[in-house]
Design a protein around this motif. Structure first.
Motif, mmCIF file in Angstrom:
data_model
loop_
_atom_site.group_PDB
_atom_site.id
_atom_site.type_symbol
_atom_site.label_atom_id
_atom_site.label_comp_id
_atom_site.label_asym_id
_atom_site.label_seq_id
_atom_site.Cartn_x
_atom_site.Cartn_y
_atom_site.Cartn_z
ATOM 1 N N ILE A 1 10.634 -31.671 24.720
ATOM 2 C CA ILE A 1 11.154 -31.152 25.983
ATOM 3 C C ILE A 1 12.660 -31.367 26.047
ATOM 4 C CG2 ILE A 1 10.979 -31.209 28.486
ATOM 5 C CD1 ILE A 1 8.217 -32.558 28.113
ATOM 6 N N LYS A 2 13.360 -30.279 26.377
ATOM 7 C CA LYS A 2 14.816 -30.332 26.538
ATOM 8 C C LYS A 2 15.162 -29.746 27.893
ATOM 9 C CE LYS A 2 16.003 -30.050 21.686
ATOM 10 N NZ LYS A 2 15.016 -29.582 20.794
ATOM 11 N N THR A 3 16.188 -30.310 28.541
ATOM 12 C CA THR A 3 16.598 -29.841 29.867
ATOM 13 C C THR A 3 18.060 -29.440 29.848
ATOM 14 O OG1 THR A 3 15.055 -31.378 30.896
ATOM 15 C CG2 THR A 3 16.747 -30.465 32.302
ATOM 16 N N GLY A 4 18.358 -28.370 30.555
ATOM 17 C CA GLY A 4 19.731 -27.924 30.733
ATOM 18 C C GLY A 4 19.838 -27.024 31.944
ATOM 19 N N ASP A 5 20.777 -27.296 32.826
ATOM 20 C CA ASP A 5 21.013 -26.483 34.022
ATOM 21 C C ASP A 5 19.768 -26.300 34.882
ATOM 22 O OD1 ASP A 5 23.699 -26.113 33.323
ATOM 23 O OD2 ASP A 5 23.213 -24.373 32.087
ATOM 24 N N GLY A 6 18.974 -27.356 35.035
ATOM 25 C CA GLY A 6 17.793 -27.300 35.891
ATOM 26 C C GLY A 6 16.564 -26.700 35.258
ATOM 27 N N THR A 7 16.708 -26.177 34.045
ATOM 28 C CA THR A 7 15.570 -25.588 33.334
ATOM 29 C C THR A 7 15.121 -26.534 32.233
ATOM 30 O OG1 THR A 7 16.285 -23.324 33.773
ATOM 31 C CG2 THR A 7 14.797 -23.637 31.925
ATOM 32 N N ALA A 8 13.835 -26.784 32.181
ATOM 33 C CA ALA A 8 13.255 -27.595 31.114
ATOM 34 C C ALA A 8 12.498 -26.665 30.179
ATOM 35 C CB ALA A 8 12.319 -28.646 31.688
ATOM 36 N N VAL A 9 12.693 -26.836 28.889
ATOM 37 C CA VAL A 9 11.974 -26.049 27.886
ATOM 38 C C VAL A 9 11.101 -27.014 27.088
ATOM 39 C CG1 VAL A 9 12.153 -24.522 25.889
ATOM 40 C CG2 VAL A 9 13.832 -24.350 27.741
ATOM 41 N N ALA A 10 9.790 -26.799 27.180
ATOM 42 C CA ALA A 10 8.827 -27.618 26.450
ATOM 43 C C ALA A 10 8.305 -26.798 25.279
ATOM 44 C CB ALA A 10 7.676 -28.034 27.360
ATOM 45 N N VAL A 11 8.648 -27.225 24.073
ATOM 46 C CA VAL A 11 8.211 -26.524 22.863
ATOM 47 C C VAL A 11 6.963 -27.224 22.346
ATOM 48 C CG1 VAL A 11 8.849 -25.792 20.544
ATOM 49 C CG2 VAL A 11 10.597 -25.882 22.337
ATOM 50 N N LEU A 12 5.866 -26.481 22.304
ATOM 51 C CA LEU A 12 4.605 -27.020 21.802
ATOM 52 C C LEU A 12 4.451 -26.628 20.336
ATOM 53 C CD1 LEU A 12 2.240 -25.996 24.753
ATOM 54 C CD2 LEU A 12 3.719 -28.003 24.553
ATOM 55 N N ALA A 13 3.809 -27.485 19.572
ATOM 56 C CA ALA A 13 3.569 -27.177 18.157
ATOM 57 C C ALA A 13 2.189 -27.684 17.776
ATOM 58 C CB ALA A 13 4.629 -27.836 17.283
ATOM 59 N N GLY A 14 1.422 -26.837 17.128
ATOM 60 C CA GLY A 14 0.091 -27.231 16.672
ATOM 61 C C GLY A 14 -0.986 -26.461 17.412
ATOM 62 N N GLU A 15 -2.097 -27.151 17.697
ATOM 63 C CA GLU A 15 -3.243 -26.532 18.346
ATOM 64 C C GLU A 15 -3.443 -27.091 19.745
ATOM 65 O OE1 GLU A 15 -6.625 -27.118 15.793
ATOM 66 O OE2 GLU A 15 -5.829 -25.769 14.270
ATOM 67 N N ILE A 16 -3.881 -26.228 20.651
ATOM 68 C CA ILE A 16 -4.236 -26.667 21.997
ATOM 69 C C ILE A 16 -5.748 -26.498 22.122
ATOM 70 C CG2 ILE A 16 -3.969 -26.302 24.470
ATOM 71 C CD1 ILE A 16 -1.242 -25.038 23.858
ATOM 72 N N ASP A 17 -6.448 -27.613 22.173
ATOM 73 C CA ASP A 17 -7.896 -27.588 22.351
ATOM 74 C C ASP A 17 -8.300 -28.755 23.244
ATOM 75 O OD1 ASP A 17 -7.904 -29.886 20.725
ATOM 76 O OD2 ASP A 17 -8.385 -28.742 18.926
ATOM 77 N N HIS A 18 -9.593 -28.885 23.483
ATOM 78 C CA HIS A 18 -10.047 -29.925 24.408
ATOM 79 C C HIS A 18 -9.751 -31.339 23.902
ATOM 80 C CE1 HIS A 18 -13.509 -29.737 21.703
ATOM 81 N NE2 HIS A 18 -13.824 -30.934 22.126
ATOM 82 N N HIS A 19 -9.473 -31.494 22.621
ATOM 83 C CA HIS A 19 -9.162 -32.815 22.069
ATOM 84 C C HIS A 19 -7.763 -33.291 22.444
ATOM 85 C CE1 HIS A 19 -12.808 -33.018 19.737
ATOM 86 N NE2 HIS A 19 -12.548 -31.831 19.205
#
Length: 104
Positions: free
Chosen positions: A5-23
């Motif tokens: 997660i990086k923030t600049g000028d009130g905006t946060a950018v969260a870069v996800l990498a990998g898989e999103i599952d119930h685990h």
């Protein structure tokens, strides 16, 4: 799942990498929620560029962060989803609540 997660000028950018599952969705939610509550960005951009797989847990992940950002007075944007993930977003109706963007 790695969340950067990086923030600049009130905006946060969260870069996800990998898989999103119930685990791992719970861990991602926790990381994002802690950040949102502590920093209170006006906009949270979740970048799906490096997400290789997502099941229905990803829908819950987006919906929960959408709700939290609204409660905090901010907005949520999802960017760079793979084509099949974008289709899942469309079928689920998320695109009616959250802006789905290309490169951000």
């Amino acid at each position: 799942m790695k969340v950067d997660i990086k923030t600049g000028d009130g905006t946060a950018v969260a870069v996800l990498a990998g898989e999103i599952d119930h685990h791992n969705a719970k861990d991602i939610r926790s990381q994002l929620d802690r950040y949102i509550i502590s920093v209170q960005p006006s906009e949270l951009v979740i970048d799906f560029r490096n997400v290789s797989f997502m099941d229905s847990s990803g829908i819950g992940l987006i919906m929960g962060r959408y709700k939290l950002m609204r409660e905090c007075g901010g907005t949520l944007v999802v960017c760079n989803p793979q084509p099949y993930i974008k289709r899942v977003f469309k079928l689920s109706g998320i695109e009616r609540l959250v802006r789905i963007a290309g490169d951000k």
